[in-house]
Write an enzyme that holds these catalytic residues in place. Structure first.
Site, PDB file in Angstrom:
ATOM      1  N   GLU A   1       0.819  -1.217   0.000  1.00 20.31           N
ATOM      2  CA  GLU A   1       0.000   0.000   0.000  1.00 20.31           C
ATOM      3  C   GLU A   1       0.849   1.262   0.000  1.00 20.31           C
ATOM      4  O   GLU A   1       0.535   2.235  -0.685  1.00 20.31           O
ATOM      5  CB  GLU A   1      -0.953   0.002   1.199  1.00 20.31           C
TER       6      GLU A   1
ATOM      7  N   TYR B   1      -6.716   6.402   3.587  1.00 22.32           N
ATOM      8  CA  TYR B   1      -6.804   5.363   2.572  1.00 22.32           C
ATOM      9  C   TYR B   1      -6.116   4.081   3.025  1.00 22.32           C
ATOM     10  O   TYR B   1      -6.712   2.991   2.999  1.00 22.32           O
ATOM     11  CB  TYR B   1      -6.203   5.804   1.225  1.00 22.32           C
TER      12      TYR B   1
ATOM     13  N   ASP C   1      -9.678   4.990  -2.608  1.00 19.45           N
ATOM     14  CA  ASP C   1      -8.531   5.426  -3.396  1.00 19.45           C
ATOM     15  C   ASP C   1      -9.053   6.191  -4.609  1.00 19.45           C
ATOM     16  O   ASP C   1     -10.257   6.372  -4.770  1.00 19.45           O
ATOM     17  CB  ASP C   1      -7.693   4.222  -3.833  1.00 19.45           C
TER      18      ASP C   1
END
Length: 297
Positions: free
Chosen positions: A44, A127, A145
């Site tokens: 991520e 996020y 996102d």
DNA sequence: AATGCGGGGTC
DNA sequence: GACCCAGCATT
């Protein structure tokens, strides 16, 4: 069903989406093969503002070299900065290492799933926190996102771009779509739909499982507003360009300021000391002597 | 709410 | 050249 429901038929939309995802989803992405919070966090952070295709080789190499929070926590800053070469936003490399150290030292090696603790990890914002909870633990949270934001903006709000709509309604609309169970696949499906079909430019509405109920399509697919942007500056004229050059030079070993000045375009040289001071304050470079610099050991 | 932060790809 | 990309931190 209330008259004010943001999504008239969320279950039907989810069903069409799931059928599309089963056939067209990017199920083979390596970070989708694992539920380890460390591996997912690495993916991520690397994926923050960086395309999937470019992340792939870095993700594999990083996990091979630093397979656990413990391993990364023990790494030298210089090594993680060097391994980050080519990914951009070098501060992310330091944030990832700092997050590993926080997990090991502050949380005793046990990953902090409480939202407050999660968001306190360096490099973890709204996020990434939601992504970790949905992708690793299948918690029913809305992952927002840029892909999912665009899909939800179009499908529910009827606008062409999420950059034109306020965040609160967008988040509410995304949350209203999340199923009570199966949030992981739901969010991944929306993400893939945004990446592969409902793209920023030239969306393939003909291949979209949500098109029949899409508010944007119903409105005639209005184009985005012409954004009133300030005059563009050549990338080579930005501090980011110069900083990137400086850090990259130091990846191959220490250098003195004369040499560092030499690798910069003339227009940047008067600001060399300023760049180095900022990079030092951010922990991306270290002064090792009079006018001599290196990556932080 | 705005800005800085990398770098590469696309149209 | 303008825009885009699995955002975050700071002001």
């Amino acid at each position: 069903m209330t008259a004010t429901s943001a999504t008239p038929d969320a279950p039907a939309a989810r069903e069409a989406l799931a059928a599309w995802y089963a056939v067209n989803g990017r199920h083979d992405l390596p970070w989708r093969q694992i539920r380890d919070p460390y591996a997912v966090l690495v993916s991520e952070v690397m994926l923050q503002q960086t395309q999937v295709e470019r992340v792939l080789p870095y993700y594999r190499a990083w996990l091979e070299r630093w397979p656990t929070f413990d391993a990364l926590a023990a790494a030298a800053p210089a090594d993680v900065i060097t391994a980050w070469r080519g990914l951009g936003y070098n501060r992310r490399a330091l944030a990832l290492r700092a997050a590993a150290r926080a997990v090991v030292e502050r949380h005793g090696g046990s990953f902090p799933w409480e939202p407050q603790e999660l968001l306190a990890l360096p490099g973890v914002g709204p996020y990434t926190a939601a992504a970790l909870r949905a992708f690793v633990r299948d918690e029913p949270v809305a992952v927002l996102d840029t892909n999912i934001a665009r899909v939800v903006t179009r499908f529910v709000l009827g606008a062409p771009s999420h950059r034109e709509v306020p965040a609160a309604p967008l988040h509410a609309a995304a949350a209203a779509l999340v199923p009570p169970a199966g949030a992981r696949d739901h969010n991944l499906a929306l993400m893939d739909l945004g990446a592969l079909v409902c793209t920023a430019r030239n969306p393939d509405c003909g291949g979209c499982p949500l098109a029949p109920a899409c508010a944007w399509r119903a409105a005639g697919c209005p184009p985005p507003e012409a954004s009133a942007r300030r005059p563009a500056v050549r990338f080579e004229a930005t501090a980011r360009f110069a900083r990137g050059r400086l850090v990259d030079r130091l990846r191959s070993g220490p250098a003195d300021e004369a040499e560092l000045a030499a690798i910069l375009p003339e227009s940047h040289r008067p600001r060399l000391a300023e760049y180095l001071a900022a990079l030092e304050a951010e922990g991306l470079v270290a002064q090792i002597g009079a006018g001599a610099w290196a990556l932080p050991a």
